[in-house]
Write a protein that holds these residues in place. Structure first.
Motif, PDB file in Angstrom:
ATOM      1  N   VAL A   1       1.752  -6.021 -13.443  1.00 52.63           N
ATOM      2  CA  VAL A   1       2.971  -5.942 -14.242  1.00 52.63           C
ATOM      3  C   VAL A   1       3.892  -4.879 -13.660  1.00 52.63           C
ATOM      4  O   VAL A   1       5.095  -5.089 -13.513  1.00 52.63           O
ATOM      5  N   VAL A   2       3.300  -3.749 -13.306  1.00 50.31           N
ATOM      6  CA  VAL A   2       4.051  -2.642 -12.707  1.00 50.31           C
ATOM      7  C   VAL A   2       3.192  -2.021 -11.611  1.00 50.31           C
ATOM      8  O   VAL A   2       1.969  -1.930 -11.747  1.00 50.31           O
ATOM      9  N   VAL A   3       3.820  -1.624 -10.506  1.00 48.56           N
ATOM     10  CA  VAL A   3       3.157  -0.847  -9.458  1.00 48.56           C
ATOM     11  C   VAL A   3       3.910   0.475  -9.327  1.00 48.56           C
ATOM     12  O   VAL A   3       5.117   0.490  -9.123  1.00 48.56           O
ATOM     13  N   VAL A   4       3.161   1.582  -9.482  1.00 49.08           N
ATOM     14  CA  VAL A   4       3.722   2.925  -9.335  1.00 49.08           C
ATOM     15  C   VAL A   4       3.165   3.522  -8.056  1.00 49.08           C
ATOM     16  O   VAL A   4       1.945   3.524  -7.836  1.00 49.08           O
ATOM     17  N   SER A   5       4.053   4.028  -7.191  1.00 54.93           N
ATOM     18  CA  SER A   5       3.641   4.551  -5.884  1.00 54.93           C
ATOM     19  C   SER A   5       3.757   6.064  -5.846  1.00 54.93           C
ATOM     20  O   SER A   5       4.754   6.630  -6.296  1.00 54.93           O
ATOM     21  N   ASP A   6       2.725   6.688  -5.287  1.00 50.78           N
ATOM     22  CA  ASP A   6       2.673   8.142  -5.163  1.00 50.78           C
ATOM     23  C   ASP A   6       3.014   8.526  -3.730  1.00 50.78           C
ATOM     24  O   ASP A   6       2.181   8.424  -2.831  1.00 50.78           O
ATOM     25  N   TYR A   7       4.251   8.977  -3.513  1.00 53.40           N
ATOM     26  CA  TYR A   7       4.703   9.348  -2.168  1.00 53.40           C
ATOM     27  C   TYR A   7       4.007  10.601  -1.657  1.00 53.40           C
ATOM     28  O   TYR A   7       3.992  10.853  -0.449  1.00 53.40           O
ATOM     29  N   SER A   8       3.421  11.380  -2.540  1.00 59.98           N
ATOM     30  CA  SER A   8       2.763  12.614  -2.121  1.00 59.98           C
ATOM     31  C   SER A   8       1.356  12.361  -1.587  1.00 59.98           C
ATOM     32  O   SER A   8       0.684  13.288  -1.144  1.00 59.98           O
ATOM     33  N   ASP A   9       0.911  11.117  -1.620  1.00 59.65           N
ATOM     34  CA  ASP A   9      -0.421  10.763  -1.124  1.00 59.65           C
ATOM     35  C   ASP A   9      -0.293   9.583  -0.162  1.00 59.65           C
ATOM     36  O   ASP A   9      -0.721   8.465  -0.457  1.00 59.65           O
ATOM     37  N   PRO A  10       0.309   9.813   1.016  1.00 61.60           N
ATOM     38  CA  PRO A  10       0.553   8.706   1.955  1.00 61.60           C
ATOM     39  C   PRO A  10      -0.657   8.406   2.830  1.00 61.60           C
ATOM     40  O   PRO A  10      -1.553   9.241   2.997  1.00 61.60           O
ATOM     41  N   TYR A  11      -0.684   7.216   3.377  1.00 61.80           N
ATOM     42  CA  TYR A  11      -1.688   6.838   4.371  1.00 61.80           C
ATOM     43  C   TYR A  11      -1.042   5.856   5.334  1.00 61.80           C
ATOM     44  O   TYR A  11       0.123   5.470   5.168  1.00 61.80           O
ATOM     45  N   ILE A  12      -1.767   5.475   6.356  1.00 68.41           N
ATOM     46  CA  ILE A  12      -1.229   4.579   7.388  1.00 68.41           C
ATOM     47  C   ILE A  12      -1.831   3.192   7.205  1.00 68.41           C
ATOM     48  O   ILE A  12      -3.047   3.042   7.118  1.00 68.41           O
ATOM     49  N   GLU A  13      -0.984   2.190   7.158  1.00 68.83           N
ATOM     50  CA  GLU A  13      -1.409   0.813   6.917  1.00 68.83           C
ATOM     51  C   GLU A  13      -1.017  -0.070   8.095  1.00 68.83           C
ATOM     52  O   GLU A  13       0.078   0.049   8.628  1.00 68.83           O
ATOM     53  N   ILE A  14      -1.931  -0.936   8.502  1.00 67.92           N
ATOM     54  CA  ILE A  14      -1.582  -1.982   9.467  1.00 67.92           C
ATOM     55  C   ILE A  14      -1.252  -3.225   8.646  1.00 67.92           C
ATOM     56  O   ILE A  14      -2.133  -4.007   8.271  1.00 67.92           O
ATOM     57  N   THR A  15       0.008  -3.369   8.324  1.00 66.45           N
ATOM     58  CA  THR A  15       0.445  -4.431   7.427  1.00 66.45           C
ATOM     59  C   THR A  15       0.150  -5.802   8.031  1.00 66.45           C
ATOM     60  O   THR A  15       0.489  -6.077   9.181  1.00 66.45           O
ATOM     61  N   GLY A  16      -0.492  -6.643   7.240  1.00 71.87           N
ATOM     62  CA  GLY A  16      -0.817  -7.991   7.686  1.00 71.87           C
ATOM     63  C   GLY A  16      -2.217  -8.133   8.250  1.00 71.87           C
ATOM     64  O   GLY A  16      -2.716  -9.251   8.380  1.00 71.87           O
ATOM     65  N   GLU A  17      -2.876  -7.015   8.598  1.00 72.22           N
ATOM     66  CA  GLU A  17      -4.240  -7.070   9.121  1.00 72.22           C
ATOM     67  C   GLU A  17      -5.221  -6.837   7.973  1.00 72.22           C
ATOM     68  O   GLU A  17      -5.323  -5.737   7.437  1.00 72.22           O
ATOM     69  N   SER A  18      -5.955  -7.876   7.604  1.00 75.54           N
ATOM     70  CA  SER A  18      -6.898  -7.774   6.497  1.00 75.54           C
ATOM     71  C   SER A  18      -8.096  -6.921   6.886  1.00 75.54           C
ATOM     72  O   SER A  18      -8.570  -6.968   8.023  1.00 75.54           O
ATOM     73  N   PHE A  19      -8.571  -6.149   5.936  1.00 75.55           N
ATOM     74  CA  PHE A  19      -9.714  -5.275   6.166  1.00 75.55           C
ATOM     75  C   PHE A  19     -10.962  -6.096   6.480  1.00 75.55           C
ATOM     76  O   PHE A  19     -11.256  -7.080   5.819  1.00 75.55           O
ATOM     77  N   LYS A  20     -11.690  -5.664   7.494  1.00 73.30           N
ATOM     78  CA  LYS A  20     -12.989  -6.233   7.818  1.00 73.30           C
ATOM     79  C   LYS A  20     -13.934  -5.081   8.115  1.00 73.30           C
ATOM     80  O   LYS A  20     -13.595  -4.162   8.865  1.00 73.30           O
ATOM     81  N   LYS A  21     -15.106  -5.161   7.534  1.00 65.31           N
ATOM     82  CA  LYS A  21     -16.069  -4.076   7.676  1.00 65.31           C
ATOM     83  C   LYS A  21     -16.489  -3.924   9.138  1.00 65.31           C
ATOM     84  O   LYS A  21     -16.719  -4.904   9.841  1.00 65.31           O
ATOM     85  N   ASN A  22     -16.550  -2.690   9.587  1.00 69.88           N
ATOM     86  CA  ASN A  22     -17.022  -2.323  10.928  1.00 69.88           C
ATOM     87  C   ASN A  22     -16.101  -2.758  12.057  1.00 69.88           C
ATOM     88  O   ASN A  22     -16.489  -2.722  13.227  1.00 69.88           O
ATOM     89  N   THR A  23     -14.872  -3.171  11.747  1.00 68.21           N
ATOM     90  CA  THR A  23     -13.950  -3.578  12.803  1.00 68.21           C
ATOM     91  C   THR A  23     -13.716  -2.452  13.798  1.00 68.21           C
ATOM     92  O   THR A  23     -13.611  -2.678  15.007  1.00 68.21           O
ATOM     93  N   TYR A  24     -13.642  -1.232  13.292  1.00 69.87           N
ATOM     94  CA  TYR A  24     -13.306  -0.105  14.156  1.00 69.87           C
ATOM     95  C   TYR A  24     -14.510   0.784  14.473  1.00 69.87           C
ATOM     96  O   TYR A  24     -14.356   1.873  15.019  1.00 69.87           O
ATOM     97  N   SER A  25     -15.704   0.313  14.154  1.00 67.03           N
ATOM     98  CA  SER A  25     -16.896   1.120  14.413  1.00 67.03           C
ATOM     99  C   SER A  25     -17.179   1.272  15.903  1.00 67.03           C
ATOM    100  O   SER A  25     -17.874   2.206  16.319  1.00 67.03           O
TER     101      SER A  25
END
Length: 816
Positions: free
Chosen positions: A258-282
């Motif tokens: 219904v609503v999404v509230v974003s906290d700009y003080s807690d940023p992170y880096i996202e690879i937009t469009g790449e779905s998470f897969k376990k151990n991809t970067y291991s």
């Protein structure tokens, strides 16, 4: 949008460096000297075993990383907190809009507590022993009819249980009959069938119990919603998504944001469009990003096994994201809206002594290099090596940092050049949105759609008119009933006809079975010569007749429930109908009529937009883009098409909802929730404009937005970049001429985005490095090539890797 902070250092002209760029025309012998450190082996330099190079060049031994690199692009985004209901509800009000700043305990939305509806399947069916087809007993699922879905499921389960018992009883009679005549095969087959039925029934009961628990939980959730249908912010932040509701579009499903509230003080880096897969970067030993010229280690955000299991079950995996390792105040480093390069290396050889592969020779399984002595002569130095990639090799012993090591080069070194000091710059690649792809919207507006097919008999308002809550907006004549009502009438008629036919079929089957039972009860006795075993056939037929009777009972029950459901839907569609087919639509809130898209006595289709009412005190720019995606806090530039000097700034504050993005969270009790925004037919981004004059004539402007944006990255002029291919033309490399300790060194680089004059350097150069710019080179020139397009590596391997290498020896490939 480029902030040019690049500067040139010394502009001294260097000419005729014959001492360091000597042309060699034959094989040569080098006099020996003492080794610097490590393994000593001072001796006369033997004749070179490979063709000599055009240039005599040296490269200092440096510390760096060894290993293949993959480079990806990430976007810095805020941490999102989603507010939703666990069950389907009818919203009465959403109190916030995109761009609003909210505090803890701010009321975000409320429901109509009397309109909460349970989600789930209201249909009813029968098992394999039923004669009734499932489709004839399905319901359209409107609980307001009074036909409670849980009651339907309960009754259906009870009937199925009775049918199961009759099927098993029939098999018991069959087994008994087979045993009495010695038919062991027939008895075994019947026992097998009975065992299968028992297992199926056990599974059906487990499934029913699970469904009942789920329905009970839904009822409990509904009670919670009815008791408190209010969503409150549990932390401060900025609203980046808010569900748009209107008089006819005010229902949200369970798990729908219904609503999404974003906290700009807690940023992170996202690879937009790449779905998470376990151990991809291991597989990567080193992962980092470079921000403002400084390197920061990064680590993937790891979800719990339960979170991933739930997300996979819903086919809704979140995007891959990373955070800075060991950094507490990440918001002081990560600027929301910016894009950064992410580096991934497969080697754990980090910060080790490195030497170029094109400096290494081998004789009798001993690797060695030629080191320049204080007298400018060359001496052989035996070395021990460690990890290696396509560009560089780790030196375990035999060399120390700063030793000048000979390497072969056929590329023509610049003899007349200007020094250029590398500095940080900013890069933005933009795309343009024309006026037909954006609009000005009132975030407080409510759209009213036609509730049915028909014709407008009156439009009681016009554009610009003020209305109060409850005012009549328009009236539609449905011609005695909407198309939807007529469709429901047809469904009711068809259901009644099918029902009558089904009852007749059931009665016919019951009568036929009764006659058969009577015939067998009159004394027909099985004999060994009979074609079939008729022993206890009457008892078996009684069981079959009972199954038909139970199916008839179920058909009667579901028919009544279906008719009630259809009648309830019909009643709902006739809401505000005066009885003659005229349906009146009233204003849900006070405001000003912003637009009217209909005329009196004009035909209209159900769901068509009729008019919009708003306040005009919360307008915003909404744009649709064809390339990439905008992140919140990304800057856009708005220019006047008639006055190129007039430019306005804007910033993305949210969107209409990206339905492809999944949000995952775990509550305080350990429950995992995967939510999504419903999105819209066309994803639009909301832009907050800093000059309100834009809204007066928006069509006079066009919007430019960033598709890539990097701040404080290494950029150099294009004409300082050189290009070559390997001898077999299989690989291509880019390099620059790096000046270090008065030596000119071929330095391989990885190229990023570029414009007409400059290129982003992803790896290979750092702020403060000095490179050579050939005198006479044009400022807008492209990259040059070496003299013969090849590189002579004395180690027998290509001296560069695909995509180039950084100064530390890391092999790099871009993967965006």
């Amino acid at each position: 949008m480029r902030q040019n902070i690049m500067h040139k250092g010394s502009t001294r002209t260097k000419k005729n460096m014959t001492a360091r760029i000597a042309c060699l025309v034959m094989s040569f012998v080098m006099a020996g000297g003492m080794a610097g450190c490590g393994k000593e082996n001072s001796e006369k330099v033997p004749e070179l075993v490979e063709p000599v190079s055009t240039n005599e060049a040296y490269r200092p031994v440096t510390y760096g990383d060894i290993g293949k690199k993959v480079i990806k692009t990430g976007t810095i985004v805020p941490t999102d907190y989603c507010y939703y209901y666990d069950t389907s509800v009818t919203l009465s009000k959403v109190y916030v809009n995109v761009g609003d700043e909210v505090k803890k305990d701010t009321v975000l939305a409320e429901t109509d507590s009397n309109a909460s509806t349970a989600s789930g399947d209201d249909g009813s069916g029968t098992d394999s022993g039923s004669i009734v087809d499932d489709s004839s007993t399905s319901m359209d699922g409107d609980d307001s009819s009074g036909a409670d879905s849980q009651d339907v499921k309960k009754y259906s389960h009870e009937i199925k249980q009775k049918i199961y018992e009759q099927n098993q009883a029939e098999l018991d009679w069959k087994i008994k009959a087979c045993e009495e005549i010695g038919d062991s095969k027939g008895a075994a087959e019947a026992r097998t069938e009975k065992a299968i039925n028992e297992e199926n029934n056990r599974y059906d009961n487990l499934l029913y119990e699970y469904e009942q628990k789920k329905l009970t939980q839904q009822d409990e959730d509904e009670d919670k919603v009815k008791q408190s249908g209010t969503l409150k912010a549990d932390r401060p932040g900025t609203v980046t998504y808010a569900k748009k509701i209107s008089g006819s579009e005010n229902t949200v499903g369970g798990g729908e944001n219904v609503v999404v509230v974003s906290d700009y003080s807690d940023p992170y880096i996202e690879i937009t469009g790449e779905s998470f897969k376990k151990n991809t970067y291991s597989m990567y030993k080193n992962m980092y990003t470079v921000i403002n010229g400084k390197q920061y280690d990064i680590v993937p955000y790891n979800y719990t096994n339960q979170e991933i299991a739930v997300a996979q079950s819903k086919s809704s995996l979140p995007y891959t994201r990373f955070k800075l390792k060991g950094v507490k105040d990440a918001d002081k480093i990560l600027s929301v809206g910016n894009t950064v390069s992410l580096y991934f290396s497969t080697s754990d050889a980090k910060d080790v002594l490195t030497v170029g592969n094109d400096s290494i020779y081998e004789e009798n399984n001993q690797k060695f290099v030629y080191v320049k002595t204080d007298s400018s002569e060359k001496e052989r130095r035996d070395i021990e090596t460690g990890a290696s990639d396509n560009n560089y090799t780790e030196v375990v012993s035999g060399l120390k940092e700063g030793d000048l090591v000979y390497y072969a080069s056929d590329a023509v070194m610049p003899s007349d050049y200007t020094e250029y000091t590398v500095a940080l710059d900013s890069y933005t690649k933009t795309a343009t949105v024309k006026s037909d792809s954006f609009s000005v919207e009132d975030l407080n507006s409510v759209s009213y759609t036609a509730p049915c097919d028909g014709r407008f008999t009156s439009l009681n308002v016009k554009k610009g008119q003020k209305v109060k809550k409850g005012d009549v907006l328009f009236v539609i004549d449905s011609g005695g009933g909407t198309a939807a009502v007529k469709d429901i009438d047809n469904q009711i008629s068809e259901e009644n006809q099918t029902y009558s036919s089904d009852l007749k079929d059931f009665d016919d089957q019951i009568n036929e079975l009764t006659n058969e039972i009577t015939r067998y009860q009159k004394g027909k006795v099985a004999t060994p010569t009979d074609a079939e075993n008729t022993l206890y056939m009457a008892e078996q037929l009684v069981c079959q007749r009972n199954v038909v009777t139970y199916n008839k009972d179920l058909r009667i029950y579901t028919h009544n429930a279906t008719i009630k459901s259809l009648n309830a839907q019909r009643e709902k569609l006739n809401k505000n109908n005066d009885g003659s087919g005229k349906i009146t639509v009233y204003a849900d809130q006070a405001g000003t009529v912003l637009s009217v898209g209909a005329k009196t006595d004009v035909a209209v289709k159900e769901g068509a937009n009729v008019l919009t009412v708003g306040s005009n005190d919360n307008v915003i720019l909404a744009i649709s883009i064809s390339e990439g995606k905008l992140a919140v806090n990304q800057k856009v530039s708005i220019s006047n098409k008639n006055n190129s000097g007039k430019k306005i700034s804007g910033v993305c504050v949210g969107s209409t909802g990206d339905s492809s993005k999944s949000y995952i969270s775990t509550d305080s009790e350990g429950g995992v929730h995967v939510t999504k925004c419903s999105g819209s037919d066309e994803l639009k981004y909301y832009i907050k404009v800093d000059d309100a004059s834009f809204y007066k004539k928006p069509k006079s402007y066009q919007v430019s937005y960033p598709t890539k944006s990097y701040e404080n990255v290494v950029m150099i002029p294009n004409n300082m970049i050189y290009h070559e291919t390997s001898k077999n033309n299989s690989n291509e490399y880019d390099y620059v001429w790096l000046i270090k300790d008065d030596e000119i060194i071929k330095q391989y680089v990885t190229l990023g985005e570029a414009d007409k004059t400059k290129t982003v350097i992803l790896s290979g150069l750092s702020e403060g490095d000095v490179i050579a710019k050939e005198s006479g080179a044009t400022s807008t020139g492209g990259s040059s090539s070496s003299s013969d397009g090849s590189d002579n590596s004395k180690s027998g391997a290509d001296s560069q890797s695909d995509g180039g290498s950084d100064s530390s020896g890391g092999d790099a490939t871009t993967a965006e």
